[in-house]
Design an enzyme around this catalytic site. Structure first.
Site, mmCIF file in Angstrom:
data_model
loop_
_atom_site.group_PDB
_atom_site.id
_atom_site.type_symbol
_atom_site.label_atom_id
_atom_site.label_comp_id
_atom_site.label_asym_id
_atom_site.label_seq_id
_atom_site.Cartn_x
_atom_site.Cartn_y
_atom_site.Cartn_z
ATOM 1 N N LYS A 1 0.845 -1.206 0.000
ATOM 2 C CA LYS A 1 0.000 0.000 0.000
ATOM 3 C C LYS A 1 0.876 1.249 0.000
ATOM 4 O O LYS A 1 2.077 1.169 0.309
ATOM 5 C CB LYS A 1 -0.908 -0.015 1.227
ATOM 6 C CG LYS A 1 -0.171 -0.017 2.563
ATOM 7 C CD LYS A 1 -1.085 -0.394 3.721
ATOM 8 C CE LYS A 1 -0.328 -0.371 5.042
ATOM 9 N NZ LYS A 1 -1.137 -0.933 6.146
ATOM 10 N N TYR B 1 14.746 30.179 9.070
ATOM 11 C CA TYR B 1 13.520 30.909 9.424
ATOM 12 C C TYR B 1 13.398 31.051 10.944
ATOM 13 O O TYR B 1 13.662 30.105 11.692
ATOM 14 C CB TYR B 1 12.296 30.174 8.899
ATOM 15 C CG TYR B 1 12.090 30.360 7.419
ATOM 16 C CD1 TYR B 1 11.814 31.617 6.884
ATOM 17 C CD2 TYR B 1 12.172 29.274 6.557
ATOM 18 C CE1 TYR B 1 11.626 31.788 5.522
ATOM 19 C CE2 TYR B 1 11.981 29.426 5.199
ATOM 20 C CZ TYR B 1 11.708 30.685 4.682
ATOM 21 O OH TYR B 1 11.526 30.846 3.342
HETATM 22 C C1 LIG Z 1 -0.338 -1.866 6.864
HETATM 23 C C2 LIG Z 1 -0.907 -3.146 7.314
HETATM 24 C C3 LIG Z 1 -0.092 -4.282 7.432
HETATM 25 C C4 LIG Z 1 1.413 -4.234 7.322
HETATM 26 O O1 LIG Z 1 1.925 -3.779 8.567
HETATM 27 P P1 LIG Z 1 3.494 -3.620 8.839
HETATM 28 O O2 LIG Z 1 3.554 -3.213 10.258
HETATM 29 O O3 LIG Z 1 3.966 -2.557 7.911
HETATM 30 O O4 LIG Z 1 4.129 -4.917 8.562
HETATM 31 C C5 LIG Z 1 -0.699 -5.485 7.704
HETATM 32 N N1 LIG Z 1 -2.053 -5.568 7.877
HETATM 33 C C6 LIG Z 1 -2.850 -4.485 7.820
HETATM 34 C C7 LIG Z 1 -4.307 -4.635 8.041
HETATM 35 C C8 LIG Z 1 -2.308 -3.234 7.553
HETATM 36 O O5 LIG Z 1 -3.096 -2.161 7.519
#
Ligand SMILES: *Cc1c(COP(=O)(O)O)cnc(C)c1O
Length: 375
Positions: free
Chosen positions: A37, A258
């Site tokens: 993702k 800044y």
């Molecule tokens: C993002 C996600 C993962 C992966 O988690 P990591 O901690 O990056 O390994 C697995 N399951 C779900 C439902 C997620 O949202």
């Protein structure tokens, strides 16, 4: 092209694949999926997915249907992609037409998918997520029980997996883990024969009781340690180098950046780097983070700007660091976990914030795959 890049992001696909292989082989689970993702946590799904396919990964998770549609053409026959955020209203036709698996997170999503299967006159596979104590996504135990008891649903929606998610997997000592495991088992047992998937990266590297049938790692693939206070044999995947634009000597009392929040306490030498918060280099690193060059940690002086960051290079020999040189922001001397901690955040946020202005270099798979040689 790279010669005039403000910053260079190097992504080691061989290390990424090694991390996936490590997880896939050090487990009691039957299968290791990959969570890709958010454009593979900012590293580029278009490069990451094909590398994992070569390694043998056949199940991918994304958050949005659009992300699934983007990687679908990269997948070979028999490989699948599932959408963790579930089935949005009226997304059924697009999801079914692309052969994407929705993760059904509510009775309403389950019913809409079932109705679409009925309308098409063919079963539509899916996954089902249980809310096992995080109050984020998924069906309650009662709701799951109602779905499990419904044979018409089972007929039209063959479940490929039942999912749960852990809220505290990064801390194996947290008692919530055992409670969530018990809740997951209580729900999963309602769906006999359906593969179980519970483990993110942290849980995949820990206790095998959490592994179930399908691992669902993200972060560890991308080279960050998922368990607080533990070091697992995960290879770093990214490194980030920033270009020095100019250097200057400043006198005692000179303000920098800044708000002039930084003041020289004596004669100092500064260098300005061509990276800023618009690149995803967090503004919260202002006066907290550092760059590394040739054995020296060079602290950030003043606020991180949109396109530039000032560092204090007084510790270096005169003329050692010059305009055009590259310093390390993330890499062997500046591990991503440390950068994230200094920024007051987690490695997930550093990775997914990686900007699109960086010149990206992908290091290819080092060892030719037997499949490739045969092809
Ligand atoms: C993002 C996600 C993962 C992966 O988690 P990591 O901690 O990056 O390994 C697995 N399951 C779900 C439902 C997620 O949202």
């Amino acid at each position: 092209m790279a010669e005039d890049a403000g910053a260079i992001l190097t992504i080691d696909l061989d290390a990424l694949v090694a991390n996936w292989r490590y997880l896939a082989t050090h487990t009691t689970a039957r299968q290791a999926a990959a969570v890709v993702k958010a454009d593979a946590y900012g590293l580029g799904a278009a490069q990451v997915v094909p590398a994992l396919v070569v390694a043998g990964c056949r199940l991918f998770f994304v958050a949005h249907l659009a992300e699934a549609l983007a990687i679908r053409p990269l997948l070979p026959d028999g490989a699948q992609v599932a959408v963790l955020n579930g089935l949005m209203p009226s997304a059924e036709p697009a999801c079914a037409a692309a052969n994407v698996l929705p993760v059904l997170n509510s009775p309403d999503q389950a019913r809409r998918w079932q109705a679409h299967a009925q309308a098409l006159g063919r079963p539509l596979p899916a996954m089902l997520q249980l809310d096992i104590g995080m109050a984020r996504l998924g069906l309650s135990l009662d709701q799951a029980g109602a779905m499990a008891a419904d044979s018409a649903f089972a007929q039209m929606v063959p479940l490929q997996a039942v999912l749960g998610h852990l809220a505290c997997a990064d801390d194996p000592a947290d008692p919530a883990n055992a409670a969530q495991l018990a809740a997951f088992r209580a729900g999963a047992v309602l769906f006999p024969g359906v593969p179980r998937s519970l483990a993110n990266s942290a849980a995949s590297l820990n206790d095998a009781r959490f592994h179930g049938d399908i691992l669902r790692p993200g972060l560890a693939l991308y080279g960050a340690q998922p368990v607080t206070d533990a070091r697992h044999p995960i290879r770093p995947v990214i490194s980030l180098q920033a270009r020095v634009i100019q250097t200057r000597d400043v006198i005692d009392g000179t303000g920098a950046g800044y708000g002039l929040t930084w003041r020289a306490d004596g004669p100092r030498r500064l260098a300005t780097l061509a990276v800023g918060y618009a690149d995803g280099w967090p503004r919260s690193l202002s006066e907290r983070g550092a760059a590394w060059w040739n054995g020296h940690d060079l602290p950030i002086a003043g606020r991180v700007s949109m396109d530039s960051t000032i560092i204090d290079i007084t510790a270096l020999p005169l003329e050692a660091l010059r305009a055009g040189d590259l310093v390390e922001l993330i890499g062997p001397h500046r591990p991503i976990e440390q950068v994230a901690a200094q920024a007051g955040t987690i490695a997930y946020e550093i990775l997914t914030g990686l900007g699109h202005r960086y010149t990206r270099r992908y290091l290819p798979l080092a060892v030719p795959n037997p499949q490739e040689i045969a092809a």
